[in-house]
Design a protein around this motif. Structure first.
Motif, short mmCIF file in Angstrom:
data_model
loop_
_atom_site.label_atom_id
_atom_site.label_comp_id
_atom_site.label_asym_id
_atom_site.label_seq_id
_atom_site.Cartn_x
_atom_site.Cartn_y
_atom_site.Cartn_z
N MET A 125 0.85 -1.15 0.00
CA MET A 125 0.00 0.00 0.00
C MET A 125 0.90 1.22 0.00
SD MET A 125 -3.34 1.26 1.11
CE MET A 125 -3.86 -0.39 1.04
N LEU A 126 0.58 2.18 -0.86
CA LEU A 126 1.34 3.42 -0.95
C LEU A 126 0.44 4.61 -0.68
CD1 LEU A 126 3.21 2.75 -4.31
CD2 LEU A 126 4.13 2.45 -2.01
N VAL A 127 0.90 5.57 0.07
CA VAL A 127 0.22 6.85 0.25
C VAL A 127 1.04 7.87 -0.54
CG1 VAL A 127 -0.51 8.61 1.88
CG2 VAL A 127 -0.67 6.19 2.52
N VAL A 128 0.39 8.48 -1.53
CA VAL A 128 1.10 9.39 -2.44
C VAL A 128 0.38 10.73 -2.54
CG1 VAL A 128 2.08 7.50 -3.81
CG2 VAL A 128 -0.10 8.49 -4.47
N PRO A 129 1.12 11.79 -2.88
CA PRO A 129 0.46 13.06 -3.17
C PRO A 129 -0.40 12.91 -4.42
CG PRO A 129 2.84 13.34 -2.91
CD PRO A 129 2.57 11.88 -2.95
N GLU A 130 -1.55 13.59 -4.46
CA GLU A 130 -2.46 13.46 -5.60
C GLU A 130 -1.79 13.74 -6.94
OE1 GLU A 130 -6.10 15.59 -5.07
OE2 GLU A 130 -6.89 14.07 -3.71
N HIS A 131 -0.85 14.67 -6.98
CA HIS A 131 -0.23 15.02 -8.27
C HIS A 131 0.56 13.85 -8.85
CE1 HIS A 131 3.17 15.91 -5.55
NE2 HIS A 131 3.92 15.58 -6.58
N ALA A 132 0.87 12.84 -8.04
CA ALA A 132 1.62 11.68 -8.53
C ALA A 132 0.70 10.52 -8.89
CB ALA A 132 2.61 11.22 -7.46
N ALA A 133 -0.59 10.68 -8.68
CA ALA A 133 -1.52 9.55 -8.79
C ALA A 133 -1.59 8.93 -10.18
CB ALA A 133 -2.92 9.98 -8.35
N GLY A 134 -1.34 9.65 -11.24
CA GLY A 134 -1.49 9.08 -12.57
C GLY A 134 -0.25 8.43 -13.12
N HIS A 135 0.82 8.37 -12.38
CA HIS A 135 2.09 7.87 -12.87
C HIS A 135 2.19 6.35 -12.75
CE1 HIS A 135 3.59 11.91 -13.44
NE2 HIS A 135 3.22 12.21 -12.21
N ASP A 136 3.21 5.78 -13.39
CA ASP A 136 3.41 4.34 -13.35
C ASP A 136 3.81 3.88 -11.95
OD1 ASP A 136 6.40 4.34 -13.08
OD2 ASP A 136 6.26 5.31 -15.03
N ALA A 137 3.78 2.57 -11.75
CA ALA A 137 4.03 1.99 -10.42
C ALA A 137 5.40 2.36 -9.86
CB ALA A 137 3.87 0.48 -10.47
N ALA A 138 6.43 2.37 -10.69
CA ALA A 138 7.78 2.71 -10.21
C ALA A 138 7.83 4.15 -9.71
CB ALA A 138 8.81 2.48 -11.30
N HIS A 139 7.21 5.06 -10.46
CA HIS A 139 7.20 6.47 -10.04
C HIS A 139 6.39 6.64 -8.75
CE1 HIS A 139 7.39 10.81 -10.33
NE2 HIS A 139 6.10 10.82 -10.06
N LEU A 140 5.26 5.94 -8.65
CA LEU A 140 4.45 6.04 -7.43
C LEU A 140 5.25 5.60 -6.21
CD1 LEU A 140 0.93 4.78 -8.54
CD2 LEU A 140 1.62 7.11 -8.00
N ALA A 141 6.02 4.53 -6.34
CA ALA A 141 6.83 4.06 -5.22
C ALA A 141 7.85 5.10 -4.80
CB ALA A 141 7.51 2.74 -5.58
N GLU A 142 8.43 5.79 -5.77
CA GLU A 142 9.41 6.84 -5.46
C GLU A 142 8.75 8.06 -4.83
OE1 GLU A 142 11.53 7.83 -9.01
OE2 GLU A 142 12.35 5.81 -9.24
N ALA A 143 7.51 8.36 -5.22
CA ALA A 143 6.80 9.55 -4.74
C ALA A 143 6.08 9.32 -3.41
CB ALA A 143 5.80 10.01 -5.79
#
Length: 81
Positions: free
Chosen positions: A1-19
């Protein structure tokens, strides 16, 4: 489970993990949450997750709801039904 800023929500899985500002491993509890979906818990997170769509229907992090501007994403393998 990842908690991310909304601006990162549309990115690929690798980017979401970094964000991600928070991450955790959740496992099925065997209970059904208030949303009607299976409940998962672990690493200070409790979530109701739709196993078919991998949508997080409800989430508490350390007992509190997410602040505005944050969203949750299921990462890794699909939760079991």
């Amino acid at each position: 489970m990842l908690v991310v800023p909304e601006h990162a929500a549309g990115h690929d899985a690798a980017h979401l993990a970094e964000a991600a500002i928070r991450s955790g491993v959740v496992t099925a509890t065997g209970a059904t949450g208030a949303s009607g979906y299976p409940r998962y818990a672990g690493d200070g997170m409790e979530a109701d997750i739709d196993p078919e769509t991998r949508t997080v229907e409800a989430l508490l992090v350390d007992g509190a709801e997410l602040d505005y501007g944050l969203s949750a994403r299921v990462s890794g393998r699909t939760p079991p039904g």
